[in-house]
Design an enzyme around this catalytic site. Structure first.
Site, PDB file in Angstrom:
ATOM      1  CG  HIS A  65      -1.713  -1.218   1.436  1.00 17.05           C
ATOM      2  ND1 HIS A  65      -2.659  -1.643   0.525  1.00 17.05           N
ATOM      3  CD2 HIS A  65      -1.725  -2.128   2.444  1.00 17.05           C
ATOM      4  CE1 HIS A  65      -3.222  -2.750   0.969  1.00 17.05           C
ATOM      5  NE2 HIS A  65      -2.670  -3.072   2.121  1.00 17.05           N
ATOM      6  CD  GLN A  68      -1.365   1.229   4.656  1.00 19.37           C
ATOM      7  OE1 GLN A  68      -0.592   0.450   5.219  1.00 19.37           O
ATOM      8  NE2 GLN A  68      -2.619   0.897   4.383  1.00 19.37           N
ATOM      9  NE  ARG A  89     -10.017   0.196  11.014  1.00 17.57           N
ATOM     10  CZ  ARG A  89     -11.174  -0.455  10.952  1.00 17.57           C
ATOM     11  NH1 ARG A  89     -11.403  -1.327   9.981  1.00 17.57           N
ATOM     12  NH2 ARG A  89     -12.108  -0.259  11.877  1.00 17.57           N
ATOM     13  CE1 TYR A 128      -7.114   1.444   2.063  1.00 15.28           C
ATOM     14  CE2 TYR A 128      -5.778  -0.480   1.536  1.00 15.28           C
ATOM     15  CZ  TYR A 128      -6.092   0.565   2.387  1.00 15.28           C
ATOM     16  OH  TYR A 128      -5.382   0.730   3.556  1.00 15.28           O
ATOM     17  CG  HIS A 208     -10.021  -4.110   1.839  1.00 22.45           C
ATOM     18  ND1 HIS A 208     -10.275  -4.506   3.149  1.00 22.45           N
ATOM     19  CD2 HIS A 208      -8.934  -3.313   1.907  1.00 22.45           C
ATOM     20  CE1 HIS A 208      -9.372  -3.970   3.951  1.00 22.45           C
ATOM     21  NE2 HIS A 208      -8.553  -3.228   3.226  1.00 22.45           N
ATOM     22  CG  HIS A 235      -6.186  -7.258   3.088  1.00 23.29           C
ATOM     23  ND1 HIS A 235      -6.734  -6.110   2.568  1.00 23.29           N
ATOM     24  CD2 HIS A 235      -4.847  -7.077   3.045  1.00 23.29           C
ATOM     25  CE1 HIS A 235      -5.768  -5.260   2.236  1.00 23.29           C
ATOM     26  NE2 HIS A 235      -4.608  -5.841   2.510  1.00 23.29           N
ATOM     27  CD  GLU A 238      -3.592  -7.311   8.775  1.00 30.45           C
ATOM     28  OE1 GLU A 238      -2.615  -6.613   9.097  1.00 30.45           O
ATOM     29  OE2 GLU A 238      -4.429  -6.944   7.920  1.00 30.45           O
ATOM     30  CG  HIS A 273      -2.098 -10.072   6.218  1.00 33.04           C
ATOM     31  ND1 HIS A 273      -0.820  -9.561   6.337  1.00 33.04           N
ATOM     32  CD2 HIS A 273      -2.872  -9.050   5.774  1.00 33.04           C
ATOM     33  CE1 HIS A 273      -0.822  -8.287   5.985  1.00 33.04           C
ATOM     34  NE2 HIS A 273      -2.041  -7.953   5.631  1.00 33.04           N
ATOM     35  CG  ASP A 324       0.589  -4.778   4.653  1.00 33.52           C
ATOM     36  OD1 ASP A 324      -0.152  -3.985   4.056  1.00 33.52           O
ATOM     37  OD2 ASP A 324       0.187  -5.472   5.600  1.00 33.52           O
TER      38      ASP A 324
END
Length: 430
Positions: A65, A68, A89, A128, A208, A235, A238, A273, A324
């Site tokens: 991502h 991030q 998050r 996303y 997602h 995902h 996780e 994950h 990630d």
């Protein structure tokens, strides 16, 4: 990024990885189309001499991502005494709310250039963060263009994100992720496919999670994606909370609910994950044709846990690695901690050893061929017909001192870092 190198090359390094080990005296011929023509003594004079270098296949980052990267250093102070994935998050949502096109380009470029410095030549960007204003899909193009500027091969894994939790609407924090319907989603996929240069870019899809789409929606998306020859990433399990929410809603685990909806056909599906996946469910996923992508550094950073990868270790070629959240971009460290995590879980060494007992060799395969398979790419090996995606290690680097051809890979995987990466090549371009 032009897709090909433009002129033919004959590359000679001190050592070249053959898949079994390093060999001296080999040359790699790269055609003007950016693909490897031949590997061997060749009898041709080199056009590019890599003295003091060892040549490896470029690393494939199967899960990223990029945006991030903007969280690095944030969320590492815990006034309440501790934190979790869920508190992290909230910081991520705060970043999302501050991003515009310019900022996303900056963050993506920073992440992608760091990947090149780490020896990564291809990335699976699980994307996303789609929208700037309304449902404009403006950010898709920003990420593709940033990868081109960094000279990085990219599989853009376009995310389908319809709900904010099982049975819950999207909230304001996630409005920029929205895909209102499968019809609109596939229209966007069609538009992207028409735009990309297939030499260096490809499109996959990424429902997602079971929090953002129902198992039935994911199954329908998977069916259409496979009809189009696209990979599907999701995902999966996780966090323990995700598993419990799914049990409450569907009466079973996310993986079981998904496999039930898929009819045990997981061809082309990559589960990212699997930190809390039961061994029986993981065996079922793999038997159905699925793959697993682990992200050890992020899973550690977020306190997710250590997966039980036993079933995946029994099936060669089904594992891949990703950076990630990009809190640290270092595929060599992901390799190292994939093994170390399993050592800690099982209290023994050499968990990922291949048939010859070599751990580093298997880890390299996971970081190259495993990632390429997860993304549907032809990269991952120094072989004729493959893209010339390569990484050169500096044999003079202090971390590799006294390493022999037989110990070099292990010395780097277990004792080296990004600073031993001297240069990279993508599609014949250095």
């Amino acid at each position: 990024m032009p897709g090909v190198s433009g002129k033919r090359q004959v590359v000679e390094a001190d050592l070249v990885w053959t898949g079994r080990g390093f060999e001296a005296g080999l040359r790699v011929a790269i055609g003007s189309d950016g693909r490897i023509e031949a590997v061997g003594s060749l009898g041709e004079e080199p056009t590019r001499r890599l003295g003091g270098r060892a040549l490896l296949p470029g690393f494939v980052n199967a899960h990223s991502h990029a945006f991030q990267r903007g969280l690095r250093g944030r969320g590492e102070v815990f006034p309440a005494g501790s934190g979790s994935f869920w508190t992290w998050r909230e910081a991520m949502y705060g970043l999302v709310g501050s991003i515009d096109r310019r900022r996303l380009r900056e963050l993506s470029l920073r992440a992608f250039f760091e990947m090149r410095d780490a020896g990564i030549t291809a990335v699976g960007e699980f994307h996303y963060l789609h929208h700037d204003e309304g449902l404009d899909w403006a950010f898709d193009e920003v990420v593709l263009d940033a990868a081109a500027e960094a000279g990085l091969r990219i599989a853009l894994l376009v995310s389908y994100y319809r709900t904010g939790g099982i049975g819950e609407p999207l909230d304001e924090a996630r409005r920029r992720f929205a895909t209102p319907s499968p019809e609109e989603f596939w229209e966007r996929i069609d538009a992207l496919v028409e735009r990309i240069d297939p030499e260096t870019r490809s499109i996959g899809i990424a429902p997602h999670s079971v929090r953002a789409a129902t198992p039935e929606e994911i199954a329908a998306l998977h069916e259409e994606a496979r009809r189009r020859g696209m990979v599907v990433h999701v995902h999966l399990e996780e966090r323990r909370e995700e598993v419990e929410a799914c049990r409450e809603a569907y009466g079973t685990t996310p993986s079981a609910a998904l496999l039930d909806a898929l009819g045990d056909d997981a061809d082309g599906l990559v589960a990212v994950h699997c930190t809390h996946t039961r061994p029986a469910d993981l065996k079922r996923l793999l038997a159905a044709g699925g793959r697993v992508c682990a992200c050890p550094l992020t899973e550690a950073n977020l306190g997710d846990g250590i997966p039980d990868l036993g079933p995946a270790l029994e099936r060669e070629g089904r594992l891949s690695l990703g950076t990630d959240s990009n809190a640290r971009i270092a595929l060599v460290e992901e390799m190292r901690w994939l093994e170390y995590g399993q050592r800690l879980r099982r209290e023994r060494r050499g968990v990922l050893a291949d048939e010859g007992g070599d751990v580093a060799r298997r880890l390299l395969s996971i970081a190259t061929a495993g990632g390429a398979a997860a993304l549907g790419l032809e990269a991952g090996a120094i072989e004729p017909g493959r893209p010339a995606d390569l990484v050169a290690l500096d044999l003079g680097h202090p971390s590799l001192a006294e390493a022999t051809p037989g110990t070099l890979l292990g010395a780097w995987v277990f004792g080296g870092g990004n600073d031993a990466v001297a240069e990279t090549c993508v599609g014949g371009r250095w």
